[in-house]
Enzyme design. Structure first.
Site, mmCIF file in Angstrom:
data_model
loop_
_atom_site.group_PDB
_atom_site.id
_atom_site.type_symbol
_atom_site.label_atom_id
_atom_site.label_comp_id
_atom_site.label_asym_id
_atom_site.label_seq_id
_atom_site.Cartn_x
_atom_site.Cartn_y
_atom_site.Cartn_z
ATOM 1 C CG ASN A 90 -43.308 24.137 18.690
ATOM 2 O OD1 ASN A 90 -43.022 25.137 18.045
ATOM 3 N ND2 ASN A 90 -43.707 24.200 19.957
ATOM 4 C CG ASN A 101 -43.098 29.186 19.735
ATOM 5 O OD1 ASN A 101 -43.523 30.009 20.543
ATOM 6 N ND2 ASN A 101 -41.819 29.036 19.469
ATOM 7 C CB CYS A 139 -40.473 32.093 20.200
ATOM 8 S SG CYS A 139 -38.688 32.089 20.325
ATOM 9 C CB THR A 152 -38.243 31.082 27.782
ATOM 10 O OG1 THR A 152 -38.484 31.788 26.568
ATOM 11 C CG2 THR A 152 -37.668 29.712 27.478
#
Lengths: 254, 314
Positions: free
Chosen positions: B99, B127, B130, B193
């Site tokens: 990642n 990613n 984030c 998230t």
């Protein structure tokens, strides 16, 4: 380190507010060291995260923890019955024994409230023949645990037991009267108490180690959630769960 | 015999259960606790070019059925990963997906190029989402042009599977998935998230140092399922479902909705072997339901009307 489902053997009220929960684990009792903790899943779905507890005592294949019933997790633990199971991961973290050597005359254990938890097990494994003083402080007498400790002096904020004042006031009072040679402090309790005692220790040329508390998600270094800022050195942060919980107090920003 | 494997580009995963980035370290924290060979793959902790200290404490707070985090992409950096972690990690009989998190397109490319030549790295998850690091994730992951650009630049640089991990903190995640597909991504991971917040009422302060953070855990599973549903109806490339999976039943939900693979995240903090039990449970479910290949479960959702998620909400 293992994940285990263990069976509760007994509950004992050490004071009106503090409970000792004992469970059976052959694995943990064989390898756990003083200062280490276990991470408990109180129930299946709620609360979501495990809760860390210092190992209070190991007796045969029985392990115990102590807690006062204040939060969601401890309330649920207190409602468990003998014979119920809990899901644990452990042993986690480092041990006080790594910091016991020949460079001091007297070990000074300082516990604040439920921070007494690791000292009973530590006392059991503390080398015979080496001096040991234990100072236990709390807001009032129902938060004072002395089980399994040696050479104990107690301080309470409200004077309901022992010395009337903080544990640091008690230490200062005692050290004015008695001499203990080269001291090494071992602390566990509220951060503010530990910072004050660590400052006192350093002012008096004593070495000092503290078991730190921090909110954790995993307890084994996966989540990186429990960082403590270092006072210097190559790393800005270390993980309380894995690289601690015990740190030399001058190495961290308390 | 139930067919559990899944092929992404040129890499065959033994099953469709992966562990999510940032919830399994570099595989070295859990050898006693997890039979790693029973996982389809490990998404490594996010790697950047230089080591990152991460955010101040407190970094986590428990919430109802979930947790907030603002770790801040703390990681050892790609060079140390290659020198110190990869040699051990690659010995595990599972697929290793690196990642990558970065603060510039150039950094994404640089980190990928360093890892692409490592035979222990089987693929990449990018990613772009984030929400914790100001100069990093959020600005890329919420800008579809930047997500396109990153995908395009990375695709040129690798023949290994390229997965883009998308943030749910946008109006239409499917728009971002389409952009990734158009630029040659092999799959998208849905979701990272969800931005959240919690307050300590005694101190009147945020419960985490960065004020807002990323919400994960069972609390976000319905959001994740809806985002996977939206995405699988927008793109042809595989969608990897993530968000609040703690049991095999949760994973089956994601497969039914259309996820080709799933990732276990927050559950690893509570039970590090969740991935293994999920894999076993999915297999058993298939056996009991006469399904000989997990692929037959994927996108098998029975709906009454063929309305899109967007139509149903407007």
């Amino acid at each position: 380190m293992k994940q285990e489902i263990v069976t509760i053997h007994s509950f004992e009220h050490l004071t009106a507010e503090i409970l000792e929960l004992t469970f059976v684990s052959d694995y943990l009792s064989a390898i756990a060291k003083p200062g280490q903790f276990i991470n408990i899943r109180v129930d299946n779905n709620f609360p979501l995260l495990r809760r860390p507890f210092s190992i209070f005592n190991v007796d045969g294949n029985k392990i115990s923890i102590v807690f006062n019933v204040i939060g969601t997790g401890t309330k649920m633990l207190a409602r468990k019955r003998v014979g119920d199971t809990i899901d644990i991961v452990g042993p986690c973290g480092n041990s006080f024994l790594s910091f016991v050597d020949g460079s001091f005359d007297t070990a000074v254990f300082v516990a604040g409230g439920i921070g007494v938890a690791p000292f009973t097990f530590f006392t059991k494994h503390f080398p015979q023949g080496k001096n040991l003083m234990t100072y236990v402080g709390g807001r009032h007498k129902e938060l004072i645990v002395e089980k399994g400790l040696r050479n104990v002096k107690v301080a309470t904020d409200d004077g309901s037991m022992g010395f009337h004042g903080t544990v640091l006031d008690l230490i200062k009072d005692d050290h004015a009267k008695n001499k203990y040679g080269t001291m090494r402090f071992f602390l566990c309790g509220p951060t503010r108490m530990m910072k004050a005692v660590a400052d006192y220790a350093h002012e008096h040329g004593a070495s000092c180690y503290a078991s730190l508390e921090c909110d954790m998600a995993c307890g084994i270094g996966l989540c990186q959630g429990c960082n403590i800022e270092m006072a210097g050195g190559d790393k800005k942060y270390r993980l309380v769960c894995k690289e601690g919980t015990i740190f030399e107090t001058q190495s961290v920003k308390l | 015999m139930i067919q559990e494997s899944f092929k992404l580009r040129n890499v065959e995963f033994k099953n469709r259960i992966l562990v999510a980035s940032g919830t399994f370290g570099y595989g070295d924290e859990v050898p006693d606790l997890v039979d790693i060979a029973k996982l389809g793959g490990i998404m490594t902790k996010s790697l950047s070019m230089k080591p990152r200290d991460g955010n101040p404490n407190p970094r986590i707070a428990e919430t109802a059925s979930g947790m907030l985090n603002s770790i801040g992409l703390a990681n050892i950096g790609v060079h140390k990963f290659i020198a110190e972690k990869l040699p051990t990690l690659k010995r595990h009989d599972t697929k290793i997906i690196a990642n990558i998190a970065a603060s510039s397109v150039e950094e994404y490319c640089g980190v990928l190029e360093l890892l692409d030549v490592q035979d222990g790295v089987h693929g990449f998850e990018i990613n772009v989402s984030c929400p914790n690091v100001k100069e990093g994730g959020l600005s890329f992951g919420t800008d579809v042009k930047l997500v396109s650009l990153i995908t395009k630049e990375l695709r040129r640089r690798t023949q290994k599977p390229l997965i883009v991990k998308l943030t749910p903190n946008v109006t239409h995640i499917s728009e971002f998935a389409r952009a990734c597909e158009a630029e040659g991504a092999d799959a998208v991971s849905v979701i990272n998230t969800v931005i959240g917040m919690a307050v300590n009422i005694n101190k009147r302060s945020p419960k985490i140092a960065t004020t807002t953070g990323g919400l994960s855990g069972p609390a976000i599973k319905p959001i994740a399922l809806a985002k996977v549903y939206e995405t699988v109806n927008a793109v042809k490339i595989p969608v990897i479902g993530i968000g609040g999976i703690v049991s095999w039943e949760d994973a089956v939900e994601f497969f039914i909705v259309g996820a080709s693979m799933v990732q276990i995240g927050t559950a690893n903090f509570i039970n590090p072997s969740t991935g293994v039990t999920v894999a076993e449970g999915v297999k058993q479910y298939c056996g009991q339901n006469g399904i000989d290949d997990v692929s037959k479960l994927v996108k098998s959702l029975r709906t009454n009307k063929n309305v899109s998620i967007v139509d149903s909400w407007l």
